[in-house]
Write a protein that holds these residues in place. Sequence first.
Motif, PDB file in Angstrom:
ATOM      1  N   ASP A 289     -18.522   8.518  -1.778  1.00 30.38           N
ATOM      2  CA  ASP A 289     -18.370   7.129  -2.196  1.00 30.38           C
ATOM      3  C   ASP A 289     -19.700   6.634  -2.766  1.00 30.38           C
ATOM      4  OD1 ASP A 289     -18.105   4.449  -2.497  1.00 30.38           O
ATOM      5  OD2 ASP A 289     -17.085   4.121  -0.571  1.00 30.38           O
ATOM      6  N   ALA A 290     -19.742   6.448  -4.084  1.00 30.37           N
ATOM      7  CA  ALA A 290     -20.988   6.052  -4.732  1.00 30.37           C
ATOM      8  C   ALA A 290     -21.462   4.694  -4.220  1.00 30.37           C
ATOM      9  CB  ALA A 290     -20.808   6.013  -6.240  1.00 30.37           C
ATOM     10  N   ALA A 291     -20.519   3.776  -3.962  1.00 34.39           N
ATOM     11  CA  ALA A 291     -20.884   2.415  -3.568  1.00 34.39           C
ATOM     12  C   ALA A 291     -21.386   2.376  -2.124  1.00 34.39           C
ATOM     13  CB  ALA A 291     -19.679   1.491  -3.739  1.00 34.39           C
ATOM     14  N   ALA A 292     -20.642   3.033  -1.221  1.00 39.24           N
ATOM     15  CA  ALA A 292     -21.026   2.982   0.193  1.00 39.24           C
ATOM     16  C   ALA A 292     -22.375   3.666   0.408  1.00 39.24           C
ATOM     17  CB  ALA A 292     -19.957   3.658   1.042  1.00 39.24           C
ATOM     18  N   PRO A 319     -17.557  -2.149  -4.228  1.00 38.54           N
ATOM     19  CA  PRO A 319     -16.227  -1.680  -3.834  1.00 38.54           C
ATOM     20  C   PRO A 319     -16.205  -0.146  -3.746  1.00 38.54           C
ATOM     21  CG  PRO A 319     -16.239  -2.228  -6.153  1.00 38.54           C
ATOM     22  CD  PRO A 319     -17.596  -2.591  -5.623  1.00 38.54           C
ATOM     23  N   VAL A 320     -15.358   0.357  -2.899  1.00 37.94           N
ATOM     24  CA  VAL A 320     -15.260   1.813  -2.694  1.00 37.94           C
ATOM     25  C   VAL A 320     -15.049   2.520  -4.048  1.00 37.94           C
ATOM     26  CG1 VAL A 320     -13.842   3.655  -1.691  1.00 37.94           C
ATOM     27  CG2 VAL A 320     -14.290   1.551  -0.386  1.00 37.94           C
ATOM     28  N   THR A 321     -15.883   3.504  -4.319  1.00 35.87           N
ATOM     29  CA  THR A 321     -15.800   4.207  -5.604  1.00 35.87           C
ATOM     30  C   THR A 321     -15.989   5.696  -5.383  1.00 35.87           C
ATOM     31  OG1 THR A 321     -16.801   2.281  -6.665  1.00 35.87           O
ATOM     32  CG2 THR A 321     -16.773   4.342  -7.925  1.00 35.87           C
ATOM     33  N   ARG A 322     -14.886   6.429  -5.448  1.00 29.48           N
ATOM     34  CA  ARG A 322     -14.975   7.874  -5.195  1.00 29.48           C
ATOM     35  C   ARG A 322     -15.466   8.587  -6.442  1.00 29.48           C
ATOM     36  NH1 ARG A 322     -14.724   8.443  -0.024  1.00 29.48           N
ATOM     37  NH2 ARG A 322     -14.802  10.660  -0.493  1.00 29.48           N
ATOM     38  N   VAL A 323     -16.445   9.462  -6.234  1.00 28.69           N
ATOM     39  CA  VAL A 323     -16.939  10.287  -7.348  1.00 28.69           C
ATOM     40  C   VAL A 323     -17.007  11.743  -6.884  1.00 28.69           C
ATOM     41  CG1 VAL A 323     -18.268   8.431  -8.404  1.00 28.69           C
ATOM     42  CG2 VAL A 323     -19.332   9.886  -6.658  1.00 28.69           C
ATOM     43  N   ARG A 324     -17.206  12.664  -7.849  1.00 30.92           N
ATOM     44  CA  ARG A 324     -17.182  14.083  -7.482  1.00 30.92           C
ATOM     45  C   ARG A 324     -18.540  14.582  -6.994  1.00 30.92           C
ATOM     46  NH1 ARG A 324     -13.793  14.527 -11.948  1.00 30.92           N
ATOM     47  NH2 ARG A 324     -15.450  15.271 -13.303  1.00 30.92           N
ATOM     48  N   LEU A 325     -19.103  13.873  -6.017  1.00 29.56           N
ATOM     49  CA  LEU A 325     -20.359  14.307  -5.426  1.00 29.56           C
ATOM     50  C   LEU A 325     -20.328  13.859  -3.969  1.00 29.56           C
ATOM     51  CD1 LEU A 325     -22.991  15.673  -6.318  1.00 29.56           C
ATOM     52  CD2 LEU A 325     -23.940  13.411  -6.751  1.00 29.56           C
TER      53      LEU A 325
END
Length: 430
Positions: A289-292, A319-325
């Motif tokens: 989660d990039a944001a968290a 806001p919650v933002t899922r990324v591939r890392l």
Amino acid sequence: MNRAQATTLAFALAAAAATVVTAFVAYRGVRSAFERESANRLQQLAELAASQLSGADLADARDLGPEGTGLLNVQAQLDALTAATGLANAAVLDDSGRVLYDVRSGLVEPGTPSAYDSLAHDALARARAGHTVSLPALNREGRETRAAAAPVPAAPGAVIVTEAALGWAAQLARLRRDLALLAAVSVLGVAALAGLVLRANASQWALERRLSRSENLAAMGRMTAILAHEIKNPLAIIRGSAKRLGKLDESSQRMADSVVEEVDRLSETVNRYLQFARAGAPGAEATGDAAATLAATLDLLAGEFAAKRCALERPAELPVTRVRLDDASLKQVWLNLLQNALEALPEGGSVRVSFARTSDRAQVRMADNGPGIAADVLARLGEPFFTTRAQGTGLGLHLSRQLIQGAGGTLELESREGEGTTVRVELPTA
Ligand code: ADP
Ligand code: MG
């Protein structure tokens, strides 16, 4: 340009110049041989014809003109000469440059001045004085002709002029054209060859540079592996000791917990670097989660910013933002970037962190009002081991960019000396 390229270029230029000069010299040689030959022939014909004219005929022609037989004899002789030799013209002039007979003009009024005398007065004066001479080039209705003059032995002061068209002018023009073509083709050939050599050399050069760069990176990878390995063992001991300390003494429990937490984070980082060194990219399937992670990193650094009296402006919303890392890698990136800013800032400086997302991308901006980065430094940032700080490793930006790019994103730095630096990270959402 390297030395081999400079040498190739010099050789090519020399070869091209040599070709052109050789062609030019060859042409000049042929041309002057032609000139010499035709001048000799004209002079010989003039001398031969002059030797055959009789003094009595010439005196008769001068005194009686068409009335006497002398002029008819002279006319017959010169007409026969031009017919037999292909001369363009032959003429006999008296001692003051007047026409006695001129094949081209035929019989003229006695006492008419000769065109030869007005065109080549000096040369004819020398002929009258007893020398065989060549006349300057003449122009007959656009065509160049050559002429020679010889004194008439039997009539002092009289001269005979022989004139011929340049039969070889056309051949010479053809030769000039062929030689020019040959020179042009050779020069083009040399240029093409030099181009090929230069290209081959340049790509070899680039290859060598890439090779030595990848050798450097491989060496760095091996070193990282050794370092990471060496760090892991003491970390395990520190972790164990902190756990035990926390149990022994209730009042230090919180501190011991945060030591354990930090040690865990360090171990994870070290593990990842190890993975990196061994295999290259970190696991591509992991998401985070990039944001968290950004919020957590901001919390972690709030104290350090406050201690330096620097402002840390947080994004209004995360806001919650899922990324591939994975989360740990994301934290590592945010920490590297924020620490760079904090290290660059003077007391009282500030960093504004903003966060934006669209349907398929997340963007994080960190803009500081620190000293900024000089253009030559900016161009080298991200090279492994490139740092301007005495205590720096020069790995932070490099590894952060690797992680972000591994997740399909970009990490860009924008900076102006004296105005501050902005780092922009973009990540595709998962
Ligand atoms: P390190 O921090 O170990 O020097 P980094 O790769 O993190 O290595 O950074 C490389 C260099 O980039 C730093 O030495 C510094 O000169 C420059 N730099 C990075 N971020 C900033 C910034 N926000 N302001 C000014 N310079 C920066
Ligand atoms: Mg750094």
